[in-house]
Motif scaffolding. Structure first.
Motif, PDB file in Angstrom:
ATOM      1  N   VAL A 143      51.168  52.541  57.375  1.00 25.31           N
ATOM      2  CA  VAL A 143      49.705  52.466  57.365  1.00 25.31           C
ATOM      3  C   VAL A 143      49.263  52.294  55.920  1.00 25.31           C
ATOM      4  O   VAL A 143      49.632  53.092  55.046  1.00 25.31           O
ATOM      5  N   LEU A 144      48.473  51.260  55.674  1.00 22.57           N
ATOM      6  CA  LEU A 144      48.068  50.928  54.308  1.00 22.57           C
ATOM      7  C   LEU A 144      46.731  51.584  53.981  1.00 22.57           C
ATOM      8  O   LEU A 144      45.666  51.055  54.281  1.00 22.57           O
ATOM      9  N   GLY A 145      46.816  52.748  53.373  1.00 21.59           N
ATOM     10  CA  GLY A 145      45.626  53.489  52.964  1.00 21.59           C
ATOM     11  C   GLY A 145      45.137  54.452  54.029  1.00 21.59           C
ATOM     12  O   GLY A 145      45.299  54.211  55.224  1.00 21.59           O
ATOM     13  N   ARG A 146      44.527  55.543  53.578  1.00 24.72           N
ATOM     14  CA  ARG A 146      43.853  56.443  54.499  1.00 24.72           C
ATOM     15  C   ARG A 146      42.518  55.814  54.905  1.00 24.72           C
ATOM     16  O   ARG A 146      42.148  54.744  54.419  1.00 24.72           O
ATOM     17  N   ALA A 147      41.805  56.446  55.807  1.00 23.88           N
ATOM     18  CA  ALA A 147      40.563  55.869  56.327  1.00 23.88           C
ATOM     19  C   ALA A 147      39.597  55.544  55.190  1.00 23.88           C
ATOM     20  O   ALA A 147      39.276  56.407  54.368  1.00 23.88           O
ATOM     21  N   GLY A 148      39.177  54.284  55.116  1.00 24.26           N
ATOM     22  CA  GLY A 148      38.182  53.873  54.138  1.00 24.26           C
ATOM     23  C   GLY A 148      38.673  53.694  52.729  1.00 24.26           C
ATOM     24  O   GLY A 148      37.857  53.534  51.812  1.00 24.26           O
ATOM     25  N   GLU A 149      40.007  53.702  52.492  1.00 25.43           N
ATOM     26  CA  GLU A 149      40.502  53.535  51.132  1.00 25.43           C
ATOM     27  C   GLU A 149      41.512  52.392  51.071  1.00 25.43           C
ATOM     28  O   GLU A 149      42.115  52.013  52.078  1.00 25.43           O
ATOM     29  N   ASP A 150      41.693  51.857  49.866  1.00 26.47           N
ATOM     30  CA  ASP A 150      42.697  50.825  49.657  1.00 26.47           C
ATOM     31  C   ASP A 150      44.089  51.453  49.646  1.00 26.47           C
ATOM     32  O   ASP A 150      44.241  52.661  49.376  1.00 26.47           O
ATOM     33  N   PRO A 151      45.127  50.642  49.888  1.00 25.35           N
ATOM     34  CA  PRO A 151      46.476  51.198  49.867  1.00 25.35           C
ATOM     35  C   PRO A 151      47.052  51.253  48.467  1.00 25.35           C
ATOM     36  O   PRO A 151      46.504  50.686  47.521  1.00 25.35           O
TER      37      PRO A 151
END
Length: 253
Positions: A143-151
């Motif tokens: 999963v690339l990044g948590r909710a609402g954030e860039d990876p």
């Protein structure tokens, strides 16, 4: 903690116990790689990887090594998602998985998703060595990044040999600093969850699964050996798991 980061290894060795079950003469974890045996079918040994602290941070090097002896049946899972977090020194973290399956052995490697957190850099390497009569079920979810954030920057390589011959060798890189186009139409096309399911089964040698498309962003690819690879993209981890679970029911039972 030294500036170079944490080093920790989990070691598992499974053997057939001669009574139709599987014993674990070696079950040893270090640092954040705590291991717990859980209940399951009598013929299969089940081990849960329980994170004992936040890891991997930048500079950490974590390793999971598992060997299944002749006729042993082993299921490996993790209790929660793995978060790749940035460290203080800006060094990349490493996470190595090494699986060895001897004749007639069966291993299921089904960890929870790996989440690439903004500012992190993680290099994942999975190596699998199988005897010709071994069976493997392997799932990877990223999963690339948590909710609402860039990876963060995530690179991953999976290599599998069966009977001493290459079965699969693939590599990907996603996030800031990855080769251009990783998020374009020919790459992830805006999706933030990607995964794959690899099933190795000697029975496929005589009756290989056919190549096919599973929905909008998942495909089934028979490999040049007794194996099938399912790859999938999804908008989130929940949808990705639904697709891979459906594929697992189809190709693994």
């Amino acid at each position: 903690m030294p500036a170079s980061g944490l080093r920790a290894t989990a070691r598992i060795h499974a053997v057939a116990d001669g009574r139709g079950g599987t014993a674990l003469p070696l079950l040893a974890g270090e640092g954040p790689l705590a291991l717990r045996r859980t209940r399951g079918p009598s013929a299969e040994a089940r081990v849960m990887l329980v994170g004992a602290m936040s890891a991997p941070l930048g500079g950490d090097h974590l390793t999971v090594e598992a060997t299944a002896g002749p006729g042993a049946r082993l299921a490996l899972a993790s209790a929660a998602a793995t978060l790749a977090l940035p460290g203080r020194g800006g060094e990349p973290a490493r996470y190595d998985v090494r699986l060895t399956l001897e004749d007639g052995a069966s291993v299921r490697w089904l960890p929870e998703p790996l989440v690439s957190v903004r500012g992190s850099e993680l290099r994942v390497r999975t190596r699998v060595v199988l005897a010709p009569t071994a069976r493997l079920l392997l799932r990877e979810e990223q999963v690339l990044g948590r909710a609402g954030e860039d990876p963060g920057l995530l690179s991953s390589r999976l290599t599998v040999t069966c009977g001493g011959r290459p079965l699969l060798d693939q590599e990907l890189a996603c996030g800031p600093g990855a080769p251009g186009g990783w998020d374009g139409p020919a790459g992830l096309a805006g999706h933030r969850a990607l995964g794959q399911l690899l099933v190795v089964d000697p029975d496929f040698a005589d009756d290989p699964p056919a190549a096919r498309v599973l929905g909008e962003c998942a495909v089934v690819t028979p490999l040049a050996g007794p194996a099938v690879l399912v790859t999938a993209l999804a908008p989130d981890a929940l949808r990705l798991r639904e697709v891979l679970d459906a594929a697992c029911r189809t190709y693994h039972g």
